[in-house]
Design an enzyme around this catalytic site. Structure first.
Site, short mmCIF file in Angstrom:
data_model
loop_
_atom_site.label_atom_id
_atom_site.label_comp_id
_atom_site.label_asym_id
_atom_site.label_seq_id
_atom_site.Cartn_x
_atom_site.Cartn_y
_atom_site.Cartn_z
N GLY A 160 -8.25 3.00 0.27
CA GLY A 160 -7.06 2.67 -0.51
C GLY A 160 -5.89 3.60 -0.20
CG HIS A 198 -8.51 10.01 6.69
ND1 HIS A 198 -8.29 9.37 5.49
CD2 HIS A 198 -8.07 9.14 7.64
CE1 HIS A 198 -7.73 8.19 5.72
NE2 HIS A 198 -7.59 8.03 7.01
CE1 TYR A 250 -7.99 -0.38 -2.93
CE2 TYR A 250 -9.73 -1.62 -4.03
CZ TYR A 250 -8.62 -1.59 -3.21
OH TYR A 250 -8.13 -2.75 -2.68
N GLY A 281 -8.45 -6.56 -0.37
CA GLY A 281 -8.20 -5.64 -1.49
C GLY A 281 -8.97 -6.00 -2.74
P1 A3P Z 1 -10.26 -4.38 2.20
O1 A3P Z 1 -10.60 -4.28 3.66
O2 A3P Z 1 -11.49 -4.31 1.33
O3 A3P Z 1 -9.42 -5.54 1.87
P2 A3P Z 1 -6.92 2.18 3.67
O4 A3P Z 1 -5.55 1.97 3.16
O5 A3P Z 1 -7.53 3.46 3.17
O6 A3P Z 1 -7.02 2.01 5.14
O7 A3P Z 1 -7.81 1.06 2.99
C1 A3P Z 1 -7.65 -0.29 3.33
C2 A3P Z 1 -8.15 -1.14 2.19
O8 A3P Z 1 -7.19 -1.11 1.12
C3 A3P Z 1 -8.31 -2.59 2.61
O9 A3P Z 1 -9.40 -3.08 1.81
C4 A3P Z 1 -6.97 -3.17 2.17
O10 A3P Z 1 -6.98 -4.57 1.98
C5 A3P Z 1 -6.75 -2.44 0.85
N1 A3P Z 1 -5.33 -2.40 0.47
C6 A3P Z 1 -4.26 -2.18 1.27
N2 A3P Z 1 -3.13 -2.25 0.56
C7 A3P Z 1 -3.47 -2.52 -0.71
C8 A3P Z 1 -2.72 -2.74 -1.91
N3 A3P Z 1 -1.41 -2.69 -1.91
N4 A3P Z 1 -3.41 -3.00 -3.03
C9 A3P Z 1 -4.75 -3.06 -3.03
N5 A3P Z 1 -5.52 -2.87 -1.94
C10 A3P Z 1 -4.89 -2.60 -0.79
#
Ligand code: A3P
Length: 321
Positions: A69, A132, A223, A289
């Site tokens: 997230g 990270h 998250y 998400g």
């Molecule tokens: P999913 O692959 O489960 O959909 P990071 O940002 O750490 O790379 O994590 C990516 C994850 O956060 C993905 O999850 C993505 O869809 C989700 N994500 C990205 N933007 C988001 C938002 N604005 N609200 C909620 N989830 C989000």
């Protein structure tokens, strides 16, 4: 890009020859530094950061394990501070760059190639960075108490992280998700802990402990909680960051939640077409998400094995997820 060894300096080449190493599922070498696995170029970035970063008390660092997230947390934090600038929605910074361009990674972007990056573009305060790295590795430049900045960590259910990682890897390797081999190798690597920025549980627990020891400086977020009670969690974030919502600010919280929603961010032109500095499509950071999407992809055996490992690793820490 992060897997190549060509930009290592002599000191790092010497150091890595003494570090535990392991090949990942693509046959690329990972090295263990301070308990965490890195590809060589990221390790160089970590070392550059530890050597050169001069923290300021007003700095904010957004931390996470990949796919937890990070992008959302970055967008929310940018929007929280931007609300004081009275920008109209068309010239909001989130419209002109992806959250990862606005809040760069210390080890993978700013310090990737140098220990003395040009930070003049961060002239306004607070400076927003991300990472990270585990907490103890990030802490190296913060020996002096007066330079302690604020750190926000976002944690996510490990099974959803795994599925998100799988989709993300398929996207950048140009593989079809139907090809389950990437899921299987990601699963093995998650379970063994030997994978980029792994072990997962060490990353999480390092920040969990950090937040217990120093709640003024380390905020631990989840998250799933941001999904289920966004207003309460974003208020909590704003208070922690020293920019709480006031009575007079009618509707500004709702506007931020809407602007930073997955639907809104992923439909912005910059996120549909742009690429990050290390050549990842902005669009690959936005997928479903959802909470619990792993149920649709993992076998019951995979779920049981992950549950058992995580329970064992968290035992005695007081940490529950
Ligand atoms: P999913 O692959 O489960 O959909 P990071 O940002 O750490 O790379 O994590 C990516 C994850 O956060 C993905 O999850 C993505 O869809 C989700 N994500 C990205 N933007 C988001 C938002 N604005 N609200 C909620 N989830 C989000």
């Amino acid at each position: 890009e992060n897997m190549r060894e060509d930009s290592l300096n002599e000191e790092t080449k010497c150091l890595i020859s003494s570090l535990p190493s392991h090949k990942d599922f693509l046959g690329k070498q990972l090295y263990n530094y301070q308990g965490c696995w890195y590809y060589p170029n990221t390790l160089q970035g970590v070392l550059n950061f530890q050597k050169g970063f001069k923290p300021q008390e007003t700095d904010i660092i957004l931390a996470s394990f990949p796919k937890s997230g990070t992008t959302w947390l970055k967008a929310l934090t940018i929007a929280l501070f931007e609300r004081f600038n009275n920008t109209s929605s068309s010239n909001h910074p989130l419209q002109s760059d992806n959250p990862h361009g606005l809040v760069p990674f210390l080890e993978m972007s700013l310090y990737h190639k140098t220990s003395t990056p040009d930070l003049t573009k961060f002239s306004s305060s607070p400076r927003l960075f991300s990472t990270h790295m585990p907490f103890h590795t990030l802490q190296a430049p913060f020996k002096d108490d007066s330079s302690r900045c604020k750190i926000v960590y976002v944690c996510r259910n490990v099974k959803d992280v795994l599925v998100s990682q799988w989709y993300f890897r398929c996207a950048y390797l140009g593989k079809e998700v139907e090809d389950k081999s990437i899921l299987e190798s990601s699963f093995e690597s998650l379970c063994s802990g030997v994978g980029y920025f792994g072990p997962f549980w060490e990353n999480v627990l390092s920040y969990w402990r950090g937040s217990l020891e120093d709640p003024q400086h380390v905020l631990f977020m989840r998250y799933e909680e941001i999904k289920s009670e966004p207003s309460a969690q974003v208020k909590r974030l704003a208070e922690f960051l020293g920019c709480p919502f006031t009575e007079e600010e009618h509707g500004s919280l709702d506007k931020i939640l809407e602007l930073c929603s997955l639907r809104s961010l992923s439909s912005m032109e910059i996120n549909k077409t742009g690429k990050t500095s290390n050549n990842l499509n902005h669009s690959s950071f936005f997928r479903k998400g959802e909470v619990g999407d792993s149920k649709n992809h993992l076998t019951p055996e995979m779920e049981t094995k992950i549950d058992m490992i995580i329970e064992e690793k968290y035992k005695g820490s007081g940490f529950k997820y």
